[in-house]
Design an enzyme around this catalytic site. Structure first.
Site, PDB file in Angstrom:
ATOM      1  N   TRP A 532       0.812  -1.220   0.000  1.00  0.00           N
ATOM      2  CA  TRP A 532       0.000   0.000   0.000  1.00  0.00           C
ATOM      3  C   TRP A 532       0.851   1.278   0.000  1.00  0.00           C
ATOM      4  CZ3 TRP A 532      -0.375  -4.243   3.154  1.00  0.00           C
ATOM      5  CH2 TRP A 532      -1.461  -5.105   2.894  1.00  0.00           C
ATOM      6  N   ASP A 533       2.160   1.163  -0.156  1.00  0.00           N
ATOM      7  CA  ASP A 533       3.045   2.325  -0.044  1.00  0.00           C
ATOM      8  C   ASP A 533       2.929   2.944   1.336  1.00  0.00           C
ATOM      9  OD1 ASP A 533       4.904   4.240  -0.712  1.00  0.00           O
ATOM     10  OD2 ASP A 533       3.514   5.508  -1.811  1.00  0.00           O
ATOM     11  N   TYR A 534       2.803   2.104   2.353  1.00  0.00           N
ATOM     12  CA  TYR A 534       2.766   2.570   3.733  1.00  0.00           C
ATOM     13  C   TYR A 534       4.191   2.652   4.286  1.00  0.00           C
ATOM     14  CZ  TYR A 534      -2.342   2.087   4.195  1.00  0.00           C
ATOM     15  OH  TYR A 534      -3.716   2.230   4.076  1.00  0.00           O
ATOM     16  N   ASN A 652      -2.121   6.359   0.581  1.00  0.00           N
ATOM     17  CA  ASN A 652      -0.687   6.521   0.809  1.00  0.00           C
ATOM     18  C   ASN A 652      -0.277   7.967   1.051  1.00  0.00           C
ATOM     19  OD1 ASN A 652      -1.088   7.341  -1.883  1.00  0.00           O
ATOM     20  ND2 ASN A 652       0.971   6.729  -2.475  1.00  0.00           N
TER      21      ASN A 652
END
Length: 857
Positions: A532-534, A652
């Site tokens: 998740w582009d966390y 994000n």
């Protein structure tokens, strides 16, 4: 009017039927029927049209209250069109027509009486509208999203600064290497903050230039050392100002290499080495020591281990081959890029005692004399700089550089860097390196793709390509000898089928590195198998917490997904409880998802979205958002990306981002700016690796084709979840300020924050809706917090105890930076704000540095 109502009814019927057949609300179908019946009766000049429309008003009101209660903005979106059309129906020009005899009436001998706003069916409609106004007025005084409370006062007196910083100075990005963003200055208080006035304003002259990437941003937090302020601009100039008058003292231009493959162009700040530092004791090869992370490491120096065959060879590099369409060319091997400018070529030099360290967009680290701005000849082999491309794989100027200031500790300067996100699978390494502050010699390197070997890499070898990188701000504890590194993900962010064991271990984690050896002492992963582009986006804040009669040296790590992980900074063990909660599955094969994800007791994890949470400026774009909600995959938090398209909430952009939070070491409290925005994430199959699939055309010059994921089976289409009008599909508030008691994790107060004055796609009244923030807060011992990063152009002051906004001042551009405060030579406490805008957010660009102070006595 009949035509308008008929068109409204037809639009609602088409969308409403689709929504109903997909499990959505039946309201829109019912409303469409009432619109159409009203239109037909109007056409036939029947007074009953107003009665039918009154039923629509009442029904809409009942349905809206059932879905959202007395929540003004969701109520308004459901009823605004209905109310406005109802008011128009009561105009005499409409009601008179309802009293005119039609041909049918004449044949039947009837003489209908025209209604009015106060008689007949008009009175019925008027009554329904009055009730609607009463409900709306009631909702203006109700805030269902507001949490009221008061944070505790001083619990622990802090005797001086733990890292020895004078009270009136700001010597690191977060004031100290501990990243608290808290000042012991107390002149500005809740009682007098409203008296703040502009003391001076300075313009850097840094303007947009041809070839800039979209995300060109003025995000710097200046340093205050002695009587000087030091800052860097988006185009990499370094400027020294007189802290009391704002007058320019000197300026240095590093003459950045042109044609760079930049995703971002920014400089968040500089690092400072005080005078009198001794030569680094760690300048010799660092020993490889057994640690909790590496318990089986053999004893001895790196050179001894090499002789024994104990060094692990770097992982085999991925060969990028010929450049694809839109994909930047790369230079393989460990050689430095020969085209880099030399810092001393266009500037005077000095033998520096103290140093400022400036990371540049062409991957250099330059040392400057704080007094004169001259390049330090006693750094980097005499040329005043370090080439950060050394030993890097996939050399492509601009695709790697340090956007954030390095850490200076124990005679070392520790540097991370950002790599291109979602461009290809052949990017530079996310290696963390420590250099001798006196010579620029590499002392150790920690590569998350090859974490156990930290001795300097031999010439001709390269670090692990695509290993998770640290693009944000690090923090450090000199007493423990630890540097705390927030790590991101391996590109591509949303596809993880081919990640190595080490990548899986260290992605989206905070890692504590031993300053002497570079070895990982502990790590804590904030997201498992991140799709998740966390990234861990923010600097960790170090604070000693009084808990159960014991003082615990803690670390507070904010995350994009909304968690505030409070850890023992000695060991990485949670101080506040962390639980593993089940997460959705169903990633696109052969990828997978982690079965559980960590959640902290201190959390701003938003409630899962529901259809009734969809929003819009009108009932029509809200209907489209409801249809979109059912069109995408959404299984709650951590829904994986999909071919269908998935709703990612929070997105994000992050609940928290690089601005981080502020913590008060005396009160053991936190001031944060949680934001909640949903995004859409759609995997797009790549038929051929050389073609563009999510970009319509190749970007100009060397700029990268973002989200193409060259080398992976899927590109990613990533965008905010917005309506056709460009507004978020989810109901406001989208941004808040919040106060947290760090001893319990309780959110004591939370208020929506910011207006839509500068954020809407069309001019709007400055309604207090709560808008996202990008840029961090600060707190002071005077009990006041400051924030400038909201999407409207204001700097604001708040009462830390209650969260009440006490003061605001209009900015000339977006304030997407973190403010700071200091004491001037005139004895006054100053608040400093940088207003330069943010390209990706679309806030107004500028070049202002503004100082505020209380009036002179």
């Amino acid at each position: 009017m009949a035509i308008i109502l008929a068109l409204c009814g037809a639009a609602l019927l088409a969308g409403g039927v689709w929504l109903l057949t997909h499990g959505g609300s039946a309201y829109y179908v019912i409303a469409s029927v009432l619109f159409l019946v009203t239109a037909l009766l109007l056409y036939r000049r029947k007074p009953e049209a107003l009665a039918v429309y009154a039923a629509l008003v009442v029904g809409t009101l009942i349905w809206a209250l059932y879905e959202v209660g007395f929540d003004w903005w969701p109520l308004a979106a459901r009823g605004d069109v209905v109310f406005i059309l109802g008011a128009l129906l009561l105009l005499p020009v409409v009601t008179r027509e309802l009293g005119r005899r039609s041909v049918a009436d004449a044949l039947d001998g009837r003489h209908p009486t025209a209604p009015s706003a106060l008689s007949g069916t008009g009175a019925m409609l008027s009554g329904s509208l009055v009730v609607a106004v009463a409900v709306a007025a009631t909702s203006w005084f109700v805030d269902l999203h507001r949490t009221e409370g008061e944070l505790p006062g001083v619990r622990t007196r802090v005797a001086g600064d733990a890292q020895g910083i004078p009270a009136g100075e700001w010597q690191a990005y977060g004031r100290t290497q501990g990243g608290q963003r808290w000042s012991p200055l107390a002149d500005i208080t809740p009682a007098n903050v409203s008296d703040l006035e502009e003391a001076w304003q300075f313009h850097t002259g840094d303007k947009p230039q041809p070839g800039d990437p979209k995300e060109t941003t003025f995000e710097v937090t200046p340093l205050k050392i002695g009587e000087r302020l030091y800052l860097c601009t988006p185009h990499q100039s370094v400027i020294a100002l007189n802290a009391t008058t704002g007058e320019e003292v000197w300026r240095y231009d590093p003459r950045i290499q042109g044609e760079l493959a930049l995703q971002h162009l920014t400089c968040r700040g500089l690092a400072y080495q005080p005078p009198g530092a001794a030569p680094a004791a760690a300048a010799q090869p660092a020993p490889t020591q057994a640690t909790a992370e590496n318990p089986n490491a053999p004893a001895g120096t790196a050179s001894e281990l090499s002789a024994q065959g104990g060094l692990t060879a770097p992982q085999e590099r991925r060969q990028s081959g010929a450049p694809t369409e839109g994909a930047p060319a790369r230079q393989e091997g460990g050689a430095a890029d020969p085209g880099l400018p030399v810092a001393t070529a266009s500037a005077e030099t000095a033998v520096c005692d103290a140093k400022l360290f400036m990371p540049t967009a062409d991957a250099r680290l330059i040392a400057l004399d704080p007094e004169t701005g001259h390049v330090c000849s006693n750094f980097g082999g005499g040329d005043g700089q370090i080439d950060l491309w050394t030993n890097m794989p996939n050399v492509n100027p601009g695709s790697y550089y340090s956007t954030s200031p390095p850490i200076v500790m124990d005679n070392l300067v520790v540097v991370g860097g950002t790599v291109l996100d979602n461009v290809s699978t052949a990017e530079a390494s996310g290696v963390i390196r420590a250099f001798d502050i006196s010579t620029g010699q590499l002392v150790w390197n920690w590569d998350s793709g090859n974490p156990n070997e930290t001795t300097p890499l031999p010439e001709g070898q390269t670090y692990t390509p695509n290993s998770p990188n640290s693009w944000s701000i690090m923090s450090a504890d000199p007493q423990l000898g630890l540097v705390y590194v927030p790590l991101g993900n391996q590109p591509p962010d949303q596809w993880g089928a081919n990640r190595s064991e080490n990548v899986e271990r260290y992605s989206s984690a905070v890692v504590a590195l031993d300053i002497r050896t570079g070895q990982a002492r502990w790590h804590f992963q904030t997201v498992h198998h991140d799709l998740w582009d966390y990234d861990v986006p923010a600097q960790a804040s170090l604070i000693d917490l009084p808990i159960n009669g014991e003082t615990i040296p803690a670390l507070v790590q904010p995350t994009k997904q909304g968690e505030l992980f409070v850890l023992d900074r000695r060991t990485g063990q949670p101080v506040l409880p962390v639980t593993e909660k089940r997460a959705p599955g169903g990633a696109v094969a052969p990828d997978h998802t982690a079965p559980t994800q960590p959640v902290s007791q201190a959390s701003f994890d938003p409630k899962a979205l529901r259809e009734k949470d969809m929003w819009g400026a009108t009932m029509f774009d809200q209907l489209l958002c409801r249809i979109a909600f059912h069109s995408y995959r959404y299984d709650g938090r951590f829904t994986p990306p999909s071919l269908q398209g998935s709703i990612i909430y929070p997105g994000n952009f992050g609940v928290f981002n690089w601005g981080s939070v502020a913590v008060d070491p005396q009160r053991a409290v936190l001031f944060g700016t949680p934001a909640h925005l949903a995004f859409l994430s759609t995997l797009v199959p790549r038929p051929k690796d050389e073609t563009l699939v999510v970009n319509q055309q190749k970007p100009e010059g060397a700029l990268p084709a973002l989200n193409e994921n060259f080398g992976a089976p899927y590109a990613i289409n990533l965008r905010p979840f917005t309506s056709v009008l460009g507004l978020p599909c989810q109901a406001p508030p989208w941004g808040n300020v919040a106060g947290v008691d760090l001893t319990t994790g309780e959110t004591v107060w939370m208020h929506k924050n910011g207006t839509v004055r500068d954020a809407a796609p069309f001019p709007m009244i400055p309604f207090e809706m709560g808008v996202p923030n990008l840029g961090g807060p600060i707190m002071t011992a005077g009990g006041v917090a400051f924030l400038s990063g909201t999407l409207d152009y204001y700097v604001r002051g708040y009462d830390v105890t209650t969260g009440q906004e006490l003061w605001r001042s209009r900015l000339p551009a977006g304030g997407q930076s973190t403010p700071m405060t200091y004491r001037g030579a005139d004895g006054r406490q100053y608040l400093l704000v940088v207003a330069g805008g943010h390209g990706s957010l679309g806030t107004k660009r500028g070049d202002s540095v503004i100082a505020y102070a209380l009036p002179k006595q």
